[in-house]
Structures are given as C-alpha cells and as structure tokens.
Write a protein that holds these residues in place. Sequence first.
Motif, mmCIF file in Angstrom:
data_model
loop_
_atom_site.group_PDB
_atom_site.id
_atom_site.type_symbol
_atom_site.label_atom_id
_atom_site.label_comp_id
_atom_site.label_asym_id
_atom_site.label_seq_id
_atom_site.Cartn_x
_atom_site.Cartn_y
_atom_site.Cartn_z
ATOM 1 N N THR A 1 75.608 -17.030 -5.541
ATOM 2 C CA THR A 1 75.746 -15.693 -5.498
ATOM 3 C C THR A 1 74.550 -15.440 -4.555
ATOM 4 O O THR A 1 73.465 -15.557 -4.523
ATOM 5 C CB THR A 1 75.261 -15.015 -6.931
ATOM 6 N N SER B 1 76.174 -9.373 -2.409
ATOM 7 C CA SER B 1 77.358 -9.026 -2.999
ATOM 8 C C SER B 1 78.370 -10.224 -3.163
ATOM 9 O O SER B 1 79.684 -9.934 -3.472
ATOM 10 C CB SER B 1 77.981 -7.843 -2.445
ATOM 11 N N THR B 2 78.153 -11.213 -2.470
ATOM 12 C CA THR B 2 79.241 -12.319 -2.348
ATOM 13 C C THR B 2 79.021 -13.456 -3.095
ATOM 14 O O THR B 2 77.833 -13.902 -3.313
ATOM 15 C CB THR B 2 79.205 -13.053 -0.707
#
Length: 477
Positions: free
Chosen positions: A202, A205-206
């Motif tokens: 992580t 936000s990806t």
Amino acid sequence: MTTFVDRVELHVAAGNGGHGCASVHREKFKPLGGPDGGNGGRGGDVILVVDQSVTTLLDYHHSPHRKATNGKPGEGGNRSGKDGTDLVLPVPDGTVVLDKRGNVLADLIGQGTTYIAAQGGRGGLGNAALASARRKAPGFALLGEPGHSGDVVLELKTVADVALVGYPSAGKSSLISVLSAAKPKIADYPFTTLVPNLGVVTAGSTVYTIADVPGLIPGASQGKGLGLEFLRHVERCSVLVHVLDTAALESERDPLTDLDVIEAELAQYGGLDDRPRVVVLNKVDVPDGQDLADIIRPDLEARGYQVLEVSAVAHLGLKELSFALAKIVADAREAKPKEEATRIVIRPKAVDDAGFTVVAEEGFYRVLGEKPERWVRQTDFANDEAVGYLADRLARLGVEEELVKAGAHGGDEVVIGPEDDAVVFDWEPTMATGAEMLGRRGEDHRFDEPRPAAQRRRDRDAERDEAEQEFDTFKPF
C-alpha cells in the motif's frame, strides 16, 4: 516435499447420461395401460472455478484423474433418473487452460470465473416421451449419451502488478518481506526461493501486488536452473524490477553483467519488451555496496533506466521505491482499456443449413453433424424398432436426399460420425418413411428377414380370414 506446483496435466471425464426406460403401465384389469418409461438423468460436468484461497495446483499433481458422476437410468411409472453431480475443481487465480497441443482454451482470471472442462452426456428419452399420435406405444427407449473425456493442461501464471527479478541471493525475498506483509524464507545461499512469493503493498491510495520470482541464471529460458519453470509468472506484471546485488562476493560478477544476463533471458522468453523497467541497487548499507552503486548508477541512467538505491536490512529508500512503483502501476491501470460488458452475440442458423454434411470419400460416404452423430450414439441397435426410428429421423432430417445428391446408391457403405467414433451402415434407400410404415410394435418391413413371431401372427391371421370366408360361403339362408 513439493508444496508448489504451477503446471499439471489433468485427465477429466464427465458423467454419462442415464439410459431411458422402455416400460408399459400395468395394473389390475389394465394389462396394457400405455408407455410409462422415464427419461435418463444428465451426466455431471467437470467445471474449473477460480478460488482465490487456492494458490497451487498441487492437489491435481497428486490426483490427476477426475471424473464426474453418471446420470441414473429412467424407471417405469414415468420416473426420470437423477442427474449426475457436477464435479467442481477449484483452481488458483491466473490459471490458463490448454489442450495437449498448447492451444489456449480458457484464461481464468477473477474470483468465481468458471470453465467447463468436460461436458456431461444427455440422458436418453424413455418410451413415454417418444410416444406420439402415430407411435402410441414405442417398444424402445433412447440410450444415454457418453460424457466427454480428455486431457487438459493447467498452467498457473501469477497475477501480480510488479515482478522482482534478479540473480539468486540478490535480496528479492528480503525486499518483498519489508515492502509487504509476506514472510518468505530468507537465507544467504542460492535458490533459497523455490516458489513465487506474493505480497500486497500500500503506497498512498494505490494498492498493488508484488511477486518475488525465483532466481534466474544464464540459460534459464532453455530450462537451466529454476528460470524456465517460473518465467511464466512475470507475464502478467505491469512493471519489471531488476534487483541488483551491489555487495556480491563473487569476483567474476558485477551488477551490470547481471542485468545484461537477465535481460537476455527475458528477451529469449519473449513477450516482455513493452514492460517498463526499474533498477533497484540493493544492499547499499554495505560500504563497498554504496561505492559500487555510485559507480554504476550513471551507466544505468544513461541506458534509460530509473534507478533507486535501497537496503532491505537497514530499511533505506523503501518509501521512495514503493511510491515509484505505485505511480507506474497506476499509470498502467489508467492506460489499460476499460473492460466492457460481455456482448451477447446471436448467430441465427442459415435457412439452407441442414445441420449436417455428406462427404464422398474413397469407397464410402461419410455423414457429419451434431444431430446425426448424437442420434446414432443414443440408438439401441439390438432393437429393430429403435433402428427403424433412427432411420425415420435421418430421413426427416434430409440425410437420404443428400446421399442421393452425392451419388450414393443402394448397398453403398455409409459412415456416420468421425473416424474414431463412427457407425457403418449398408445403405438401403426408402421412398417413403415415417411411423405409419410400422406394423405391430417391434415390426419394420424394411428388414429383409421378419421376426418369426411376426410371421406366425400373419399366418394365423390368414388362416382365420380363410375360415371366415368358408363359413360365409356355406351359411344357410
């Protein structure tokens, strides 16, 4: 002990359809109450289903023969046979199904994706379903259709966004262990990693997956070492990360040579030229490693590579690496064409499509088509009436007309079906066909030799008719 298998040959066999039942309803004061034979049950299918909780094909390596259950035969009293149970085989996400020649049959990606590896056979119709206004009491039933059987090859290709490639002991397993929650086996000897390791990273936000591919060595694309066995696991990735060891102890090796060797192996494997590359210089926490990284970094950047310096042990440069990979993965996802809803294509049958073909071959005529071949498989050739029913169906389909057009004559050999599963007839054409041609049940005048029981009935009928005529002649006024 082998705990990971990514390629197996699976022998699958679907269930056979149950036979139909030829039965006549009987009860007190109703000796012939009409046909009541039930239909046979459908054979079970062999279905492959993607299950994300499954990560290996090990179960099928130990038990490669899988068979679904057969359908039950029909019974009297209009009782249909029970359908066979489908055999559902869970496979890992990313499994590719191929035939023995290497042709791709299905690419199973996504939870719940299914593929029918073997189709179950149809159940045969009972004589109750075959009854009609013209054939009120059929004395036969259709046989169940055999289920499909064959061999398929399952290949697992890991579904990952990032693939870590490099020489053994370059630090790939250590890197994936600190970037994600994966806990691979780590040691300081070559070929510690024997199976691909997956981890989830992580970065902002990806969220993306990263795979540690077992070490590649020169000749891997030809099967040397572990490379050929696991090169398929980099095919689905969005970015390739070269992990170079800047603290290698071997004097004959250097990071640039390692990079060239791995790139040569990837090029020989093929299909990976369009993937973006990132070079990670690992083990820069070692003094000699940092010095070597400073020396080779300009050469790598001159080749067009994005270069990042990290240390899995000292946790140096990991954040920059994770966000750099996240950006590449996000761009690849954005550039990927959006999946459209599956279009339902309806292809109506042509008006002049008879559903079969007649081919003149050397010394005989071959009939090919789904319906004729299925009808032959479901015919009980020990029953004269069933054979007559088959002849009626073939005639109504237009097989006789096509045989005449192809030049066939009475007595010619006619073969229905492909070479490995064909039925041979000596063809005798009929000018008129249909159920009305049949006499009493079980009789068919198209057979040269009538059954003895039928001949005795004809003789008795003739004697009775002659006696009635003599009685009428001498009847007093």
